[in-house]
Write a protein that holds these residues in place. Structure first.
Motif, short mmCIF file in Angstrom:
data_model
loop_
_atom_site.label_atom_id
_atom_site.label_comp_id
_atom_site.label_asym_id
_atom_site.label_seq_id
_atom_site.Cartn_x
_atom_site.Cartn_y
_atom_site.Cartn_z
N ARG A 3 4.87 -19.58 -2.07
CA ARG A 3 4.95 -20.37 -3.30
C ARG A 3 5.47 -19.55 -4.47
N ASP A 4 5.04 -18.30 -4.58
CA ASP A 4 5.52 -17.42 -5.65
C ASP A 4 7.02 -17.18 -5.51
N ALA A 5 7.49 -16.94 -4.30
CA ALA A 5 8.90 -16.63 -4.07
C ALA A 5 9.78 -17.87 -4.24
N ALA A 6 9.32 -19.01 -3.74
CA ALA A 6 10.15 -20.22 -3.75
C ALA A 6 10.09 -20.99 -5.06
N GLY A 7 9.00 -20.86 -5.79
CA GLY A 7 8.89 -21.57 -7.05
C GLY A 7 9.07 -23.07 -6.91
N ASP A 8 9.98 -23.61 -7.70
CA ASP A 8 10.23 -25.06 -7.69
C ASP A 8 10.90 -25.53 -6.41
N ALA A 9 11.43 -24.62 -5.61
CA ALA A 9 12.11 -25.00 -4.37
C ALA A 9 11.14 -25.24 -3.22
N CYS A 10 9.83 -25.02 -3.44
CA CYS A 10 8.84 -25.25 -2.38
C CYS A 10 8.89 -26.70 -1.93
N GLY A 11 8.88 -26.86 -0.65
CA GLY A 11 8.80 -28.19 -0.08
C GLY A 11 7.37 -28.48 0.35
N PRO A 12 7.20 -29.42 1.25
CA PRO A 12 5.85 -29.77 1.70
C PRO A 12 5.24 -28.65 2.56
N GLN A 13 3.93 -28.64 2.60
CA GLN A 13 3.20 -27.67 3.40
C GLN A 13 2.39 -28.41 4.46
N VAL A 14 2.42 -27.88 5.67
CA VAL A 14 1.61 -28.40 6.76
C VAL A 14 0.63 -27.30 7.15
N VAL A 15 -0.64 -27.62 7.21
CA VAL A 15 -1.65 -26.65 7.63
C VAL A 15 -1.76 -26.71 9.14
N ALA A 16 -1.66 -25.56 9.76
CA ALA A 16 -1.69 -25.49 11.23
C ALA A 16 -2.44 -24.24 11.65
N GLY A 17 -2.40 -23.95 12.92
CA GLY A 17 -3.01 -22.74 13.45
C GLY A 17 -1.98 -21.63 13.56
N TRP A 18 -2.19 -20.74 14.52
CA TRP A 18 -1.30 -19.59 14.72
C TRP A 18 -0.47 -19.70 16.00
N ALA A 19 -0.60 -20.77 16.76
CA ALA A 19 -0.01 -20.88 18.10
C ALA A 19 1.31 -21.66 18.09
N PRO A 20 2.13 -21.46 19.13
CA PRO A 20 3.41 -22.18 19.22
C PRO A 20 3.24 -23.70 19.14
N GLU A 21 2.20 -24.24 19.77
CA GLU A 21 2.02 -25.70 19.72
C GLU A 21 1.76 -26.20 18.31
N ASP A 22 1.23 -25.34 17.45
CA ASP A 22 1.04 -25.73 16.05
C ASP A 22 2.38 -25.87 15.33
N GLY A 23 3.32 -24.98 15.62
CA GLY A 23 4.65 -25.10 15.05
C GLY A 23 5.40 -26.29 15.60
N TYR A 24 5.23 -26.52 16.88
CA TYR A 24 5.87 -27.66 17.54
C TYR A 24 5.42 -28.96 16.88
N ARG A 25 4.10 -29.13 16.75
CA ARG A 25 3.53 -30.32 16.13
C ARG A 25 3.85 -30.38 14.63
N GLY A 26 3.87 -29.21 13.99
CA GLY A 26 4.11 -29.15 12.56
C GLY A 26 5.47 -29.66 12.15
N VAL A 27 6.46 -29.49 13.02
CA VAL A 27 7.81 -30.00 12.70
C VAL A 27 7.77 -31.51 12.48
N ASP A 28 7.09 -32.23 13.35
CA ASP A 28 7.01 -33.68 13.18
C ASP A 28 6.30 -34.05 11.87
N GLU A 29 5.24 -33.30 11.55
CA GLU A 29 4.51 -33.55 10.31
C GLU A 29 5.40 -33.28 9.09
N LEU A 30 6.14 -32.16 9.13
CA LEU A 30 7.03 -31.83 8.01
C LEU A 30 8.12 -32.87 7.83
N LEU A 31 8.75 -33.27 8.93
CA LEU A 31 9.83 -34.25 8.84
C LEU A 31 9.33 -35.61 8.39
N ALA A 32 8.07 -35.94 8.70
CA ALA A 32 7.49 -37.19 8.21
C ALA A 32 7.31 -37.13 6.69
#
Length: 140
Positions: free
Chosen positions: A16-45
């Motif tokens: 957030r500090d680095a991106a400033g106003d360019a920050c997009g949405p945030q998805v809270v997930a875990g640390w595993a690959p399946e969290d990133g996989y699922r997170g893409v659908d959440e972000l695109l929604a």
């Protein structure tokens, strides 16, 4: 990363500090690959037009890369992906993953040093160690 982990909240704060106003949405997930996989659908929604993902770690980024490919999104032409930790496999993914590299050996050494200082009643509470950005194809 999980919202209750210090590492995850620190990474979000840095993003957030680095991106400033360019920050997009945030998805809270875990640390595993399946969290990133699922997170893409959440972000695109939340924002179908996002053009970059900053993942909590490289494992999450790898899951995101897989899902983006399945959805027909080209990395980095349509969407850039950046991970965190610069794990060894990052350079060997189908699209080599850009990542923030941490000095893991120095982190461990500093943690032990701070522990011993605290046990002796000495003052230092924290130490800032430098990280670096490793540019690879996923960043565009």
């Amino acid at each position: 990363g999980p919202i209750d982990w210090l590492e995850a909240t620190a990474r979000v704060d840095g993003w957030r500090d680095a991106a400033g106003d360019a920050c997009g949405p945030q998805v809270v997930a875990g640390w595993a690959p399946e969290d990133g996989y699922r997170g893409v659908d959440e972000l695109l929604a939340l924002d179908p037009g996002i053009d970059a993902i900053f993942a909590a770690n490289d494992h999450v980024a790898a899951g995101a890369l897989k899902r983006l490919v399945e959805l027909g999104r080209r990395v980095p032409q349509d969407i850039a992906v950046i991970g965190y930790d610069d794990i060894e496999v990052a350079a060997y993914l189908t699209v080599p993953l850009a990542s923030v590299r941490q000095p893991f050996a120095e982190v461990g050494s500093a943690a032990v040093d701070l522990l011993f200082r605290a046990m002796r009643g000495e003052g230092e509470e924290s130490r800032l160690l430098p990280s670096s950005f490793v540019w690879r194809e996923s960043a565009g």
